[in-house]
Design an enzyme around this catalytic site. Structure first.
Site, short mmCIF file in Angstrom:
data_model
loop_
_atom_site.label_atom_id
_atom_site.label_comp_id
_atom_site.label_asym_id
_atom_site.label_seq_id
_atom_site.Cartn_x
_atom_site.Cartn_y
_atom_site.Cartn_z
CD GLU B 266 -2.72 -1.45 -0.02
OE1 GLU B 266 -2.96 -0.49 -0.78
OE2 GLU B 266 -3.09 -2.62 -0.29
CG HIS B 269 -1.41 0.99 -4.37
ND1 HIS B 269 -1.53 0.92 -5.73
CD2 HIS B 269 -1.74 -0.26 -3.91
CE1 HIS B 269 -1.91 -0.31 -6.10
NE2 HIS B 269 -2.03 -1.05 -5.01
#
Lengths: 504, 504
Positions: B266, B269
């Site tokens: 994550e 991202h």
């Protein structure tokens, strides 16, 4: 059968309610979890959403819909529907009657006002703040003229926060309070006695404070499946819906009383929101009434319940078990006295329940004077300090600790201050009626059985939403209009038992 | 000089961007902090806001504005402006070209689909899900017809997630992967060897997992003043703006690898979002490109960096110090092998990097067949199990562990699955180019110096926003179009060193 127009009104009002819920979530997010770097983007997001909400609230189709409903025979509508139409009209008028130019100048001044006020307070320089304050008073007079034509300008500003309440209601009540509390505080000061509170100094681990506050909030009746408790710089109660009520507090390692009573105070606000009527939850009828009534609910739990001797007796063992090192030599009675000390000081937000009303009355009298031109802005520091001396016997050494301490005026919130003390008076009056109507209130507090008390408030106040004005609500619940005698009696009795006043 | 029309476009697109930011905050709130009792109210709030956003995105004045801009001489516009006009047109067309009736039926089917799928998966009963799936495929064909007339229907659905990419690009790439990976996985299975990972079993306190993950995320370059890290049921990266990027993970006491690598994924991202260009941050030009490119960034950090031997070597002492009891007898090399085991299994989301592509290819081939009518919905369980046997040598004992495992089809997300593996291929291709262009990449990973790597990704990918299609971006960055050979080479080299394949 519901009229087509009414159905259309419900759709329009519900949409605004949903979008307002979204706005509240943004506000909570900003205070509690938002990363610091996001503040500029968040301001743009809030502004875009505010634009949409304003567009919806001033939509001429909403105006047409209201006009048609008002032309229909009101016999077709039930009480809730009539309230929704009336409240929608009030909001529509308030949104549409103010010229855009004025709205814009007020918004600009408010945002500028905060910066100017912060700097003036920091620099202890009232003269830097004065020009802005002057302009805001002019604008708020103009605003009153547009919003409530024909009404006294200060009354109109009060109405904005405490509808239906005017100076004619407030002034005599505040005069009674002054007449009784100024001498009471004076005689407390004369005793030169203060309860021992040395055991409230020390170190109180934050995780233990948090667990204690959460337990008591839950005991009182806060539903954590429809709410949260978090940390923010200033405690508040927010959230997006009666099923999403969010209270906050702040923790200091060296003081657990502040965080605990902030949680209880905000829980009182939270119970009001969670206790709203089940019908029309997304319509104005179910909305909490005014600032003053909201404050009556937070103060009810904070003062009438949680600062009482019985409450202290019930929770003392739990509190002592939470902080055993600190409280080993204390007793419930000593704890009760320690959290109920009275001391005249400069800062309103730190004041005890006895001196607090005088901080408010001072501000009320100043606002009144600013609006009827009997007080000039430039004279404010002197007027402020003179009144502090007259009411509390102390003189602020700086304007930072005096006239510059509150943020309210920097955003143009005139007429807001009285609500704090109206709330305290309502709370006392409600408590008195409750003890008349319910048996065993005191026994229940001592047992920690708060459910009947919460149920009474739910039924009498929370579920009444916006059906009545504060005045009508208080009359319906207590059988009389706002009456300061209960508040005065409560304070006299309580503080005579704590301080050696020789009144008993 | 900016044209009046362009200025008007910027205002309209910015408003939509701000409101989309608000929507993202609601989504994060719902997954991370919202009380359970608020779900109904939140659905209404989201629906009201979605209605406003849809209204703005389909506003005929936006259409007029675009038409006028497209009639202007494009020589007056710079690259960024041209991109904004092009992207706005794409979104406007996608929003306005689909008949309301179809939009409504798809929305209804998607919400119904989730419930039906959950029940069918629980009951292991594909026949309960089949009718809905059939209808969704029909609707998605209709949708394709409206959205991208003249394009193959499945290509149109892929374009929705990975614009400009078609079956003609994907099929040969996936064929190459099958040709190489199926035998590679087979030979790994034939070794009957598995690295020791017994030390990854045990108890790993959540607060220590959290501190470790936060440290590594920060080391990699996640800016916590413009982001947060929290807990949710499924890890995700959300947030309302490049200055407000919010990643989540989940913790299990008996497994720290899952939470740690979810955070790193994550973070990948998140770095993409935080690294967006500074100009036009509230306009389409700065937005992240596609699902596949986004996944390339998360997988870049998760696999190319954090699953590498050098990364393990750098962090092993830190990890050992965090969980000393568990890892006392392990070494960096043993740790590296343990987190890089390959095992054919039924569930895609739990698959390792070597078997994962085959889970994807299986789904891609099935979707292709469903859209060209060479596969019938009723035959899906059999087709699924046959392909699992063919590609991974295992047969799911139930449809719950087979065709019913993913939620994507229940919401009509066809054409989404390929992005996962396209992302993995892009990641490898980018890594290869980076090591050609930057000196000391490996040394830097071993030292924990990630700044040059992040800076390269910022410049080459994050700041390119939506200027190019994925195809053009990959060509610009790596000098060639999507090429699976780097990915295949990387996997063969890596797993030959971990398993005794006798290939070296």
């Amino acid at each position: 059968m519901t009229s087509v127009n009414y159905q259309s009104l419900v759709e329009k009002l519900s949409e605004v309610s949903y979008l307002n819920g979204v706005m509240s979530t943004l506000g909570w997010d900003q205070e509690v979890v938002m990363p610091i770097g996001a503040s500029e983007a968040r301001a743009q997001q809030i502004s875009a959403l505010a634009g949409v909400i304003h567009e919806r609230m001033t939509d001429p189709r909403l105006g047409d819909c209201l006009a048609e409903l008002e032309a229909e025979d009101s016999a077709y509508f039930d009480t809730l529907q009539i309230c929704n139409i009336r409240e929608a009209r009030r909001k529509y008028d308030l949104e549409t009657k103010i010229p855009k130019k004025l709205v814009k100048e007020m918004a600009g001044l408010s945002s500028q006002g905060h910066t100017v006020w912060v700097a003036a307070r920091r620099d202890n320089k009232f003269s830097d703040f004065a020009p802005l304050l002057k302009r805001f008073i002019e604008l708020k007079k103009e605003w009153a003229q547009c919003a409530f034509p024909g009404m006294d300008h200060y009354d109109a500003n009060i109405d904005n926060f405490e509808r239906g309440t005017t100076m004619a209601d407030i002034t005599p009540v505040f005069e009674r309070i002054k007449a009784e509390l100024i001498p009471l505080i004076q005689s407390i000061q004369d005793t030169r006695y203060q309860p021992d509170n040395s055991f409230l100094q020390g170190t109180f681990p934050v995780d233990k404070q948090e667990a204690l506050a959460r337990k008591i909030s839950k005991d009182i009746g806060f539903q954590f499946d429809c709410g949260r408790m978090d940390v923010s710089v200033h405690p508040f109660c927010g959230g997006s819906h009666p099923t999403d009520v969010r209270i906050t507090t702040r923790y200091q390692e060296n003081d657990f009383i502040e965080s605990l009573y902030a949680v209880i105070h905000e829980t009182g606000h939270g119970l009001y929101e969670q206790g709203r009527m089940l019908e029309g939850r997304d319509l104005p009828v179910s909305e909490s009434l005014t600032m003053g009534i909201h404050e009556s609910q937070s103060l009810f739990w904070e003062r009438m319940i949680a600062q009482s001797e019985l409450f202290c007796r019930h929770y003392f063992d739990t509190i002592k078990a939470t902080f055993p090192d600190n409280l080993q030599d204390a007793t419930a009675d000593v704890f009760y006295r320690a959290i109920n000390t009275c001391k005249a000081d400069f800062i309103r937000v730190e004041a005890d329940e006895l001196t607090y009303p005088l901080h408010i009355i001072l501000r009320y009298e100043i606002e009144k004077g600013l609006f009827d031109d009997s007080i000039a802005v430039d004279d404010l520091p002197e007027v402020w300090n003179d009144l502090m001396m007259k009411y509390l016997g102390i003189k602020p050494p700086t304007d930072t600790l005096g006239v510059l301490q509150d943020s309210h005026w920097s955003s143009g919130a005139f007429g807001y201050f009285p609500s704090y003390t109206l709330g305290a008076i309502y709370a006392c009056q409600f408590y008195q009626t409750m003890t008349n109507e319910l048996s065993d209130v005191e026994k229940n507090i001592e047992k920690g059985s708060f459910a009947p008390i919460k149920a009474w408030l739910n039924e009498k106040i929370h579920r009444q939403g916006s059906l009545f004005t504060p005045h009508d609500l208080v009359c319906r619940v207590t059988g009389e209009s706002l009456n300061p005698e209960y508040f005065i009696e409560y304070l006299k009795k309580k503080y005579s038992a704590i301080y050696p006043l020789g009144l008993e």
